[in-house]
Each structure stands twice: as C-alpha cells, then as structure tokens.
Design an enzyme around this catalytic site. Structure first.
Site, PDB file in Angstrom:
ATOM      1  N   GLU A 122       0.821  -1.212   0.000  1.00 54.46           N
ATOM      2  CA  GLU A 122       0.000   0.000   0.000  1.00 54.46           C
ATOM      3  C   GLU A 122       0.855   1.262   0.000  1.00 54.46           C
ATOM      4  O   GLU A 122       0.565   2.212  -0.743  1.00 54.46           O
ATOM      5  CB  GLU A 122      -0.925   0.001   1.214  1.00 54.46           C
ATOM      6  CG  GLU A 122      -1.832   1.235   1.272  1.00 54.46           C
ATOM      7  CD  GLU A 122      -2.897   1.119   2.342  1.00 54.46           C
ATOM      8  OE1 GLU A 122      -3.660   0.128   2.300  1.00 54.46           O
ATOM      9  OE2 GLU A 122      -2.970   2.011   3.212  1.00 54.46           O
ATOM     10  N   GLN A 151      10.019  34.947 -12.949  1.00 47.89           N
ATOM     11  CA  GLN A 151      10.952  33.988 -12.370  1.00 47.89           C
ATOM     12  C   GLN A 151      10.385  33.213 -11.183  1.00 47.89           C
ATOM     13  O   GLN A 151      10.616  32.003 -11.070  1.00 47.89           O
ATOM     14  CB  GLN A 151      12.243  34.698 -11.956  1.00 47.89           C
ATOM     15  CG  GLN A 151      13.400  33.741 -11.667  1.00 47.89           C
ATOM     16  CD  GLN A 151      13.799  32.934 -12.883  1.00 47.89           C
ATOM     17  OE1 GLN A 151      13.973  33.489 -13.971  1.00 47.89           O
ATOM     18  NE2 GLN A 151      13.930  31.620 -12.717  1.00 47.89           N
ATOM     19  N   ARG A 172      -1.578  32.507 -19.434  1.00 45.60           N
ATOM     20  CA  ARG A 172      -2.054  33.569 -18.556  1.00 45.60           C
ATOM     21  C   ARG A 172      -1.056  34.722 -18.508  1.00 45.60           C
ATOM     22  O   ARG A 172       0.153  34.524 -18.371  1.00 45.60           O
ATOM     23  CB  ARG A 172      -2.245  32.987 -17.145  1.00 45.60           C
ATOM     24  CG  ARG A 172      -2.661  33.996 -16.093  1.00 45.60           C
ATOM     25  CD  ARG A 172      -4.081  34.447 -16.276  1.00 45.60           C
ATOM     26  NE  ARG A 172      -4.531  35.226 -15.123  1.00 45.60           N
ATOM     27  CZ  ARG A 172      -5.569  36.036 -15.139  1.00 45.60           C
ATOM     28  NH1 ARG A 172      -6.272  36.176 -16.263  1.00 45.60           N
ATOM     29  NH2 ARG A 172      -5.922  36.700 -14.067  1.00 45.60           N
TER      30      ARG A 172
END
Length: 376
Positions: free
Chosen positions: A239, A276, A265
């Site tokens: 798991e 940056q 955008r």
C-alpha cells in the site's frame, strides 16, 4: 543501472492511460456505483497484483504501480482509484498471501472481477495503524472467534462485501498479540455505518464498522493466530508504495496544467511563464515529482526482488505524499484566485492531496521508520 521502462511496460502504460477516461470523476454520480467498480476491474486495477490462476493479472509491484500511475495520469477519479487500491493492497493481498487455499479459491476471483468489494477495517477511534494497541478483541470459541470492537475510517466500509480486520487475541502477546481475519458483511454481529462526510477522495466511501460478538470461523483467519502484525506490515509494504503511484500520476497532470496556464495567462504585462518566481515554483514541482518517482520505483523493485523494502517504502511514501500536498498548494498559488473556483479543479486537487500525509501511516511515522532503518 537501467531506469528505462521496457517496451511492454510502455505499451501497457499508454493503453491504461488512454482508457482511464472511463473512470473520470462524474459529478452527476452520487455515492458508490457498482458499474464503475466493474469498469475499474476491467482495467485490471482490482486484481493487478494477483496471479492469473486466481483471476488476477499477475503483475509485480512495479508493474502494478505503473498501472495505477497511468490510470491517474489519464484522468481517472482519484477517490475511485484510492478505493481500488485499498481493496487490492490492504485486503486482497492479505487474502492471497495468508488465507487458506480453499478461502483463496472462494474469494479471490470475485475480488479481482469486481463482484466483491473489500473494506480495510484496521483503524480504531483511539488508535491508527498500531496493531499492538487494538481495543477490538477476538475471543476463542469452538470453531472460530467472536469479535467485539469498533473500527473507524474503514475504506469502502459502507459498501464492502468483505472486511479484512485485526483484533487482539492475546493482550500480553506483544508482537504476537493480534490476529487478522476476513469477515463477510452478512456475518451476524457485524454492522456497517453510513458514509462519513469527507472533504476529499469522496468516491472512496469510508465509515464505521462495529463488531458485536461477531463469529468468524477458523477458515477465515489470515495466517496463524498471533500473526496480525505480520499480515498488516506485509500489506502496508504494497500500500505505501503502489497506492502512492496514484499521486505520481496526479502530480504529472497538475504540473502539465500549471505549465499550460503559465504559458497562456498574462499578468503585469507578461506571461506567467516569464516571471521567475513562477518558473522557480514549477521547477520545484518537477523536482519533487521525479524524486518521489525514483524512490517509489526503487521500493517496488525491492519488493519484486524479494528484498526487505522497509526503508525504501517509508522513504517513498514520505516523499510522494509530501510532494503531492506541496504541488497541489503550489498549483493554487500559480492559478491565484481561480484556484478557488470549482470549474478549474485546483481546489479538488488540494482536497484530494491533503489526506496523503495521514493515511497508510503519517509522515511522522514514516520518519520514525526511516530512522529505525538507519540504525537509530
């Protein structure tokens, strides 16, 4: 050292990724749906790590992880994948490795095909993943055991047909004080509660399971009496590695979306990609993803090689779960105010990522295991 995937692995990954749209989140679906569960089985996710003779696909740990990663990257609903992983790693694997031959024959084909749903009944209201402190008791009677106790946060609990659970059989037995059981939902004295209202992973319903003098026959004991710790730890190796491949695929998708958003955008007269701080954040997201992937693949390789994978599994679980949360939060920063709008899906990424540092052993527990593996 070869880090590349084989042609067969690449083909299986691509095929699973392409088919994963069948399991995409469905906002019109309410609650658990058996038809979607069977489609999950159709992609091999419910029986991936089970030999073909028992109805599975016969994959090892690494190939199983790749299957879950591909399904996640392809857009499968994270909650549904989590439900499938809890079913396979916390329940089916213990039945495969520790049940009697006749019990394996009776249960495994139906578990792999999706006919049966398994629930992981380990956690208790006063304890998490500590098998040595279980308040649920199993009392020896003729032909089996009577279980008494309460389990909480049972993954698939409200809909499961079978529960893999753990109870104290010898309070003074220490490591050998608990025993694992496979219990049918219809057993007298077993009551499954309603789904809990959760903020994330909604498709994986979780709830309480109460045992009141619930009789479990001897043939449903997993392993030998007193081997509960061994059964649980073995399932956790699978798991804590394979399940978290879901979050590798999820991070891959999130980063891809963030890169596209940063390119398109514009803010302050520039593309976000030309700022940056945004570029730095994306670089960190990629670094976290690839670092976690290397650790997870190494952990799975150790399992497949028959080595003790404990240290690598703990490091992989810690790295991938923490990365999933950090990357989801960074995605929120990149998307800004839009991250809070449901149409963009970023808030869902955050909600589904946050539990990753808690279930299957918290980040603090993983650090303890790592320290122990270092000889401290």
């Amino acid at each position: 050292m070869d880090f590349s995937l084989s042609a067969r692995q690449k083909e299986r990954y691509a095929r699973t990724k392409a088919a994963a749209h069948e399991l995409a989140a469905d906002s019109t679906a309410v609650g658990f749906r058996r038809d979607r569960w069977r489609r999950t089985a159709g992609l091999g996710l419910l029986g991936a790590a089970v030999p073909e003779e028992h109805g599975g696909t016969g994959l090892g740990a690494l190939d199983t992880a790749l299957l879950y990663e591909a399904a996640s990257e392809g857009g499968a609903d994270t909650g549904l994948l989590f439900a499938a992983a809890a079913h396979l790693f916390a329940c089916v694997r213990p039945v495969l490795e520790f049940a009697l031959p006749e019990t394996r024959k009776a249960l495994l084909p139906a578990l792999c095909s999706g006919e049966l749903v398994a629930g992981n009944a380990m956690t208790e209201p006063e304890s998490g993943s500590d098998v040595s402190r279980l308040t649920t008791r199993a009392t020896r009677v003729e032909g089996g055991y009577l279980l008494d106790g309460v389990k909480s946060f049972v993954s698939n609990g409200p809909v499961a047909d079978l529960y893999v659970t753990y109870a104290t059989t010898d309070p003074a037995g220490g490591y050998f004080g608990s025993t694992a059981f496979a219990v049918d939902r219809g057993s007298p004295g077993l009551a499954a509660g309603p789904p809990l209202a959760k903020s994330g992973l909604a498709t994986c319903q979780a709830g309480e399971v109460v045992f009141t003098r619930c009789f479990v026959p001897d043939e449903r004991v997993l392993g030998s009496p007193g081997q509960g710790q061994l059964v649980f730890q073995t399932s956790m190796r699978w798991e804590r590695s394979c399940l978290f491949a879901i979050y590798l695929g999820r991070q891959e998708r999130v980063i891809r979306r963030c890169v596209q958003h940063a390119r398109e955008r514009r803010q302050f007269g520039k593309r976000l990609a030309d700022l940056q701080p945004v570029a730095d954040r994306l670089a960190d997201m990629k670094l976290r993803l690839e670092s976690g992937r290397l650790l997870l693949y190494r952990a799975c390789t150790e399992i497949d090689g028959g080595q003790d994978p404990s240290l690598w599994v703990a490091m992989a679980k810690l790295a991938v779960s923490e990365a999933a949360v950090a990357t989801a939060l960074d995605a929120g920063r990149i998307f800004g105010g839009r991250a809070f709008l449901t149409e963009y899906g970023i808030e869902e990424e955050m909600r589904d990522a946050l539990p990753a540092t808690t279930f299957s052993g918290t980040s603090d527990i993983q650090r303890q295991l790592i320290a122990r593996g270092m000889g401290l």
